[in-house]
Structure formats: C-alpha cells, structure tokens
Write an enzyme that holds these catalytic residues in place. Structure first.
Site, short mmCIF file in Angstrom:
data_model
loop_
_atom_site.label_atom_id
_atom_site.label_comp_id
_atom_site.label_asym_id
_atom_site.label_seq_id
_atom_site.Cartn_x
_atom_site.Cartn_y
_atom_site.Cartn_z
N MET A 1 1.35 -3.61 2.14
CA MET A 1 0.06 -3.04 1.75
C MET A 1 -0.90 -4.12 1.26
O MET A 1 -0.50 -5.24 1.01
CB MET A 1 0.27 -2.01 0.64
CG MET A 1 0.98 -0.74 1.11
SD MET A 1 -0.05 0.25 2.19
CE MET A 1 1.13 1.50 2.62
N CYS A 2 -2.13 -3.73 1.11
CA CYS A 2 -3.19 -4.67 0.75
C CYS A 2 -3.24 -4.89 -0.76
O CYS A 2 -2.49 -4.30 -1.53
CB CYS A 2 -4.52 -4.12 1.23
SG CYS A 2 -4.52 -3.55 2.95
N ARG A 3 -4.13 -5.75 -1.16
CA ARG A 3 -4.46 -5.97 -2.57
C ARG A 3 -5.97 -6.05 -2.70
O ARG A 3 -6.63 -6.62 -1.82
CB ARG A 3 -3.83 -7.26 -3.09
CG ARG A 3 -2.31 -7.22 -3.16
CD ARG A 3 -1.84 -6.26 -4.24
NE ARG A 3 -0.39 -6.23 -4.36
CZ ARG A 3 0.39 -5.38 -3.69
NH1 ARG A 3 -0.13 -4.54 -2.83
NH2 ARG A 3 1.70 -5.39 -3.89
N ASN A 119 -6.50 0.49 -0.75
CA ASN A 119 -5.14 -0.03 -0.74
C ASN A 119 -4.21 1.15 -0.61
O ASN A 119 -4.18 2.02 -1.49
CB ASN A 119 -4.85 -0.81 -2.03
CG ASN A 119 -3.40 -1.26 -2.11
OD1 ASN A 119 -2.74 -1.46 -1.09
ND2 ASN A 119 -2.90 -1.42 -3.32
#
Length: 343
Positions: A1-3, A119
C-alpha cells in the site's frame, strides 16, 4: 500500500524539511516502510507525487509534480524540494493495487483548487467500478484521466460536492474555499456511496472464485481546498483495524543539529502553528505523534485539529473494543496498536 503526508502551517516550510531530511521522511518510507509488514512487496516504489499551494496571485490551483521514477532515485525531487516552500503540502509514495504505472495514476489528484490522496483499496472493485462510474454526472465521469480506484473515488467526491450544491468548478468557491464542514460531508458521502455499491454485489459474484471476494475497503483519504484539510482513517468492517494514520501539531518543526535528520515538533504554548498528518510518523519520537482513531475523520482548519467518529454501519461506540489487525497487515499495512499494547 501507499504512504502519504500532509503539512498545514501558519508559515511556509521548505519541502525538503518534510520530504527528504527527517529520519523517517516519506522519501525513506518509499524504500524502508517500518509499518509495512507485507514482505512480498516491501517498497512503495511505483511512483510518487507532490502537491503544494503557491502565492494566491498565481491562482488557487495547487502545483502538482508526479513521476513514475521511485522517489529514492529521482534527482528532480531533491532539486525541487530544496528550493520550494509552501504552507500546505501533500506528498504521496505509491505501491500499486489498481491501475498501471503511469504519471496519470500518481497521487495527488486535483481538480481546480481541490487536491486528493488515498492510501488503501476499494473492496470488490472489479464488480462495482461500472456502477460507480455510471452514477456520476457526465463531467465527473470525464474528469478521470487514469485507471486507479483512488481517482474514481475522487470523482465520486466531486460528484457528491456537486449534488450538495457546491460546484467544484465555481471560481468563487475555488478562491475562498468550500469550508471544512462541506468537505467533510462530501467525504462521508463518498464513503457511503462506496459502501452502498459494495453491499449491492450479488452473492453469486461473491462466490465466483475459489476464495471469497474481498469486499472490505481501506479508505484513508486526504482532501483539501487550499484552506482546510479533511482526512479519514477508515475500514469497512466492525472487526478490523484501518491502515495506520498519525497526526502531530506544535509551534515549530525543528532539527536537532547534533543528530542529522532528527526532527522534533516543538510546543512552546498551547496553540499550534503546524499540523502534520502521516501514514507513518516522520520521526521516532513517540510523544510527538498521536494515532487517529479507526473510522474517524480528522479536520484541520486554521491549524486547529478536530476529530469526529464516522457513525455508520461499521461504527462501534465502545472505545475499548479491540479490532483485529489481520486485514490491514494482509494488505501490506500495520496499525501499531497491538504492538504498542504488547510492549
């Protein structure tokens, strides 16, 4: 996943003091994400993006810089961050869940003065995408330039604003701002719309594969109109924890000159001149960071922070209820509450 990372300050700050220099800056998180337990994809290297607001004389729209180059390998990110200041900044490092590797899929997304990051993931995406798109007014359907679930969620947000009577194309609203309460209501309407579409997936579709279709969503959103910021920490489940999200506020963001990269949030009085929101803390000073409660909104207006519970079908009024971290961890995210309780 993103940040992702949000900065809102009374005064402008050099981007490098957030993006590059702290010990656990968002640049560092792109290759060393301490709260990411999914070892199958340990990096957030599928591109990055910055969005920041400049002088009002240049217009209300933010300046956006995105690239598919991993953040740790982009010399232009260093050049830009070391010479640019702003008092409202969005930053995002990407690990793909939906959508190809392209500039059009890198966050933050924007429309006029509005800027958006995500996110997480939208559950049952391949089964709800068509109905989600068909429920949009034509101009918001046409506004989507990439193929991520995150940008389609932004289109749902724009559509919600429009239906509430606040035209995202309005010149006066883009100059003066939509107001934090309007942004929050539109964000809650976006989450409600996504949940409704997922609930409508037929049981036959849910059982099509050998494994049950994953219909839970992780919806950590951040949106701003250049004046106020609203973020969510949300999971569409009563039993699971959402992806991690923290905030910090104080009077100044200062580096300890004796230790390179060691920043602290100073608090000289009860007021706050700076507010930071981040998927992971930028420092290892535990006292500087507060966890956003699961299924809550965090609103920043004039450096004041307001937190409200999201009261829907997944709301649990028991503050001591312990949620499971398993779902977030399976998506490459951690939430830290269990680790902190066990220390």
């Amino acid at each position: 996943m993103c940040r992702f990372l949000v900065y809102k300050g009374k005064d402008e700050i050099l981007l490098s003091k957030l993006i590059l220099e702290p010990q656990h800056s968002i640049l560092t998180q792109s290759y060393d994400s301490r709260l990411r337990l999914d070892t199958r994809r340990p990096h957030n290297g599928d591109g990055f993006g910055l969005g920041y607001y400049t002088s009002p004389s240049l217009g209300p729209e933010p300046c956006i810089f995105t690239s598919t180059i991993p953040a740790w390998n982009c010399i232009n990110l260093h050049r830009l961050s070391s010479k640019t200041t702003s008092n409202l900044i969005f930053a995002h490092v990407r690990a793909t869940t939906e959508g190809s590797l392209s500039d059009s899929n890198c966050h933050p997304f924007h429309h006029k003065s509005l800027m958006w990051m995500h996110n997480g993931n939208i559950g049952g995406w391949k089964y709800i995408k068509r109905n989600l798109a068909l429920g949009l007014r034509p101009k918001w359907f046409s506004s989507v330039g990439g193929n991520t679930d995150s940008e389609w969620a932004f289109a749902v947000f724009l559509n919600a604003l429009d239906k509430m009577g606040y035209d995202p194309d309005s010149a006066s609203l883009n100059r003066a701002g939509f107001g934090y309460s309007v942004l929050r209501k539109a964000l809650l309407a976006t989450i409600e719309r996504i949940n409704t579409l997922i609930a409508e997936i037929p049981d036959t579709k849910r059982r099509e594969s050998d494994e049950d279709l994953e219909c839970r969503s992780l919806l950590n959103f951040a949106v701003t109109d250049g004046h106020s910021v609203v973020c969510t920490r949300y999971v569409s489940s009563m039993k699971d924890e959402a992806a991690s999200l923290y905030w910090s506020s104080g009077t100044s963001w200062q580096e300890d000159k004796s230790i390179k990269g060691r920043y602290r949030m100073e608090r000289r009085d009860k007021g706050a001149d700076i507010v930071l929101v981040a998927s992971e803390p930028l420092t290892f000073e535990r006292d500087d960071w507060v966890i956003v409660p699961t299924n809550s909104t965090l609103t920043i207006h004039k450096q004041a922070v307001m937190i409200h519970p999201i009261i829907d079908r997944y709301y649990n009024p028991n503050p001591s209820y312990i949620r499971s971290t398993g779902f977030a961890v399976s998506k490459g995210l951690d939430v830290t509450e269990e680790k902190e309780r066990g220390e």
